[in-house]
Design a protein around this motif. Structure first.
Motif, PDB file in Angstrom:
ATOM      1  N   THR A 295      -3.701  -7.232 -37.507  1.00 21.27           N
ATOM      2  CA  THR A 295      -3.424  -8.111 -36.337  1.00 21.27           C
ATOM      3  C   THR A 295      -2.122  -7.510 -36.033  1.00 21.27           C
ATOM      4  O   THR A 295      -1.533  -7.165 -34.253  1.00 21.27           O
ATOM      5  CB  THR A 295      -3.892  -9.374 -36.189  1.00 21.27           C
ATOM      6  OG1 THR A 295      -4.572  -9.399 -36.894  1.00 21.27           O
ATOM      7  CG2 THR A 295      -3.526  -9.875 -34.847  1.00 21.27           C
ATOM      8  N   THR A 296      -1.053  -7.823 -36.699  1.00 19.02           N
ATOM      9  CA  THR A 296       0.134  -7.028 -36.289  1.00 19.02           C
ATOM     10  C   THR A 296       0.898  -5.859 -35.739  1.00 19.02           C
ATOM     11  O   THR A 296       1.203  -5.722 -35.376  1.00 19.02           O
ATOM     12  CB  THR A 296       1.547  -7.597 -37.542  1.00 19.02           C
ATOM     13  OG1 THR A 296       0.993  -7.298 -37.977  1.00 19.02           O
ATOM     14  CG2 THR A 296       0.568  -9.443 -37.065  1.00 19.02           C
ATOM     15  N   LYS A 298      -1.586  -4.288 -34.348  1.00 23.65           N
ATOM     16  CA  LYS A 298      -1.856  -4.287 -33.137  1.00 23.65           C
ATOM     17  C   LYS A 298      -1.052  -4.642 -32.183  1.00 23.65           C
ATOM     18  O   LYS A 298      -0.798  -4.041 -31.360  1.00 23.65           O
ATOM     19  CB  LYS A 298      -3.400  -5.282 -33.105  1.00 23.65           C
ATOM     20  CG  LYS A 298      -4.296  -3.907 -33.466  1.00 23.65           C
ATOM     21  CD  LYS A 298      -5.507  -4.460 -33.627  1.00 23.65           C
ATOM     22  CE  LYS A 298      -6.898  -4.642 -34.419  1.00 23.65           C
ATOM     23  NZ  LYS A 298      -8.167  -5.060 -34.316  1.00 23.65           N
ATOM     24  N   ILE A 299      -0.576  -5.923 -32.716  1.00 21.53           N
ATOM     25  CA  ILE A 299       0.829  -6.005 -31.445  1.00 21.53           C
ATOM     26  C   ILE A 299       1.294  -5.071 -31.262  1.00 21.53           C
ATOM     27  O   ILE A 299       2.046  -5.164 -30.479  1.00 21.53           O
ATOM     28  CB  ILE A 299       1.742  -7.399 -31.847  1.00 21.53           C
ATOM     29  CG1 ILE A 299      -0.452  -8.887 -32.237  1.00 21.53           C
ATOM     30  CG2 ILE A 299       2.205  -8.132 -31.583  1.00 21.53           C
ATOM     31  CD1 ILE A 299       0.736  -9.729 -32.517  1.00 21.53           C
ATOM     32  N   ARG A 302       0.733  -2.728 -29.105  1.00 24.29           N
ATOM     33  CA  ARG A 302       1.258  -2.861 -27.228  1.00 24.29           C
ATOM     34  C   ARG A 302       2.551  -3.372 -27.241  1.00 24.29           C
ATOM     35  O   ARG A 302       2.878  -3.144 -25.523  1.00 24.29           O
ATOM     36  CB  ARG A 302       0.232  -4.491 -27.219  1.00 24.29           C
ATOM     37  CG  ARG A 302       0.371  -4.979 -25.658  1.00 24.29           C
ATOM     38  CD  ARG A 302      -0.298  -3.991 -24.921  1.00 24.29           C
ATOM     39  NE  ARG A 302      -0.876  -4.255 -23.679  1.00 24.29           N
ATOM     40  CZ  ARG A 302      -0.920  -3.968 -22.024  1.00 24.29           C
ATOM     41  NH1 ARG A 302      -1.206  -2.580 -22.749  1.00 24.29           N
ATOM     42  NH2 ARG A 302      -0.801  -3.845 -21.944  1.00 24.29           N
ATOM     43  N   LYS A 303       3.492  -3.573 -27.742  1.00 23.88           N
ATOM     44  CA  LYS A 303       4.831  -3.358 -27.402  1.00 23.88           C
ATOM     45  C   LYS A 303       5.296  -2.495 -26.783  1.00 23.88           C
ATOM     46  O   LYS A 303       5.942  -2.382 -25.978  1.00 23.88           O
ATOM     47  CB  LYS A 303       5.655  -3.741 -29.125  1.00 23.88           C
ATOM     48  CG  LYS A 303       5.570  -5.852 -28.783  1.00 23.88           C
ATOM     49  CD  LYS A 303       6.244  -5.781 -30.020  1.00 23.88           C
ATOM     50  CE  LYS A 303       5.834  -7.597 -30.147  1.00 23.88           C
ATOM     51  NZ  LYS A 303       6.528  -7.451 -32.150  1.00 23.88           N
ATOM     52  N   GLN A 352       5.555  -2.353 -37.610  1.00 29.60           N
ATOM     53  CA  GLN A 352       5.553  -1.826 -36.347  1.00 29.60           C
ATOM     54  C   GLN A 352       5.923  -0.822 -35.826  1.00 29.60           C
ATOM     55  O   GLN A 352       6.518  -0.329 -35.074  1.00 29.60           O
ATOM     56  CB  GLN A 352       6.173  -3.325 -35.932  1.00 29.60           C
ATOM     57  CG  GLN A 352       4.663  -4.213 -35.935  1.00 29.60           C
ATOM     58  CD  GLN A 352       4.616  -5.428 -34.791  1.00 29.60           C
ATOM     59  OE1 GLN A 352       5.750  -5.664 -34.137  1.00 29.60           O
ATOM     60  NE2 GLN A 352       4.333  -7.029 -35.292  1.00 29.60           N
TER      61      GLN A 352
END
Length: 356
Positions: A295-296, A298-299, A302-303, A352
């Motif tokens: 999930t992070t 995916k975040i 998006r960031k 990320q």
């Protein structure tokens, strides 16, 4: 699990059959008379330890009596029947000890840190497969460095090898001189379950008032023995006086600590049921963490699309504050939750960054 075979502690022919095995004596062998006095007062079955060569930080500190100290120890062994143990840090030390048939050698934390010195010691021990050698953990919490030292001794043909955890120098934050960081020796024990494990409460503590509690903790974790610095006049000792105890105090500690079953016998049904439940929870925890990281990630994508930094302190503060609050409600300490979530957050940010 270890791929090598260690000689069982019971086959060393040194210690009584009961736990804990005790290695005790002064930090340094200062005089023959003092060594004999301490050795005579030690509990039955204890091995006499004393430093012949002391790796001191300052050159003006007492650095041991050298080979003369070894001769004192041999004389004490002849007089009392006690086995003897000392630290070695070079091939010359090893040769001097082998000539005098010193029963147990140990490699100190500073020496374990240096693979060149450990290899020199291992080479000097080739041809002496029955020699007992204990390896203290390195100064820094590096299990690979500790394990590597053990492997070098195994490569020299030694099998009577034990590990000694004496804590790690990791800076401030602990009441002890050296932080135990029990997870490091636990990992080494996971790799070498058949190897003997000792704890050195004296060097962990740095202060005699903590020795009993550290000794009990070690036995709770299933350690085989304790190496405790013992001196008839601790306050007058020439090195590490604050962490040494008297033989009488050693007897009190041994009488007060409780030994624990290591769990090698028949399984307890209740215990096995609880362990099964822990295994189930561990599996759930790992799967939950994996889903969180997906999930992070995916975040993170998006960031990147929004041209935002991976690390956003406001959001991180909110996450940590909420975790600490929830943890407190569940009876979990703030320091523990902060440490766990900091690791998770660090990994999330690193992941990320790779997606950018």
């Amino acid at each position: 699990m270890s791929k090598v075979t260690f000689s069982p502690l019971n086959d060393w022919g040194i210690f009584p059959a009961y736990r804990p095995c005790i290695i005790a004596g002064p930090c340094s062998a200062e005089t023959y008379a003092g060594l004999l006095e301490t050795a005579t007062a030690l509990p039955e079955g204890a091995v006499l330890r004393a430093g012949a060569w002391k790796p001191r930080t300052r050159p003006d500190s007492f650095e041991g009596a050298g080979t003369e100290a070894l001769d004192w120890m041999v004389r004490v062994r002849e007089k009392t029947g006690r086995r003897i143990a000392t630290e070695v840090a070079s091939a010359a030390h090893v040769r001097a000890c082998l000539e005098r048939e010193v029963d147990i050698l140990w490699i100190g934390a500073r020496t374990t840190t240096n693979p060149f010195l450990v290899q020199e010691i291992a080479d000097a021990l080739k041809g002496y497969p029955e020699q007992i050698v204990l390896v203290k953990n390195p100064v820094s919490p590096e299990v690979e460095l500790w394990d590597g030292a053990i492997e070098r001794l195994m490569g020299a043909g030694l099998r009577k090898i034990g590990a000694v955890s004496r804590g790690f120098s990791v800076g401030a934050g602990s009441a002890y001189r050296n932080t135990p960081m029990w997870q490091v020796p636990i990992e080494l024990r996971r790799r070498h379950r058949e190897m003997a494990f000792f704890c050195d409460p004296s060097h962990i503590a740095g202060d005699r008032k903590y020795i009993a509690e550290i000794s009990q903790k070690a036995l709770n974790l299933g350690y085989d023995g304790l190496m405790i610095e013992t001196h008839c006049n601790p306050d007058e000792a020439l090195s590490d006086s604050s962490q040494q105890i008297t033989p009488d105090r050693l007897r009190e500690i041994i009488a007060s600590i409780k030994t624990r079953n290591t769990g090698d016998g028949a399984p307890d049904i209740t215990l096995e049921a609880l362990r099964t439940r822990v295994d189930e929870l561990d599996e759930t925890l790992i799967k939950t963490l994996a889903e969180r990281f997906r999930t992070t990630d995916k975040i993170g994508i998006r960031k990147s699309e929004l041209n935002l930094t991976s690390l956003q302190m406001g959001r991180w503060s909110e996450v940590l504050s909420r975790a600490v609050k929830t943890g407190a409600e569940e009876g979990l300490g703030e320091e523990f939750i902060t440490r766990i979530f900091s690791l998770i957050h660090e990994e999330s940010v690193a992941s990320q960054d790779k997606l950018r």
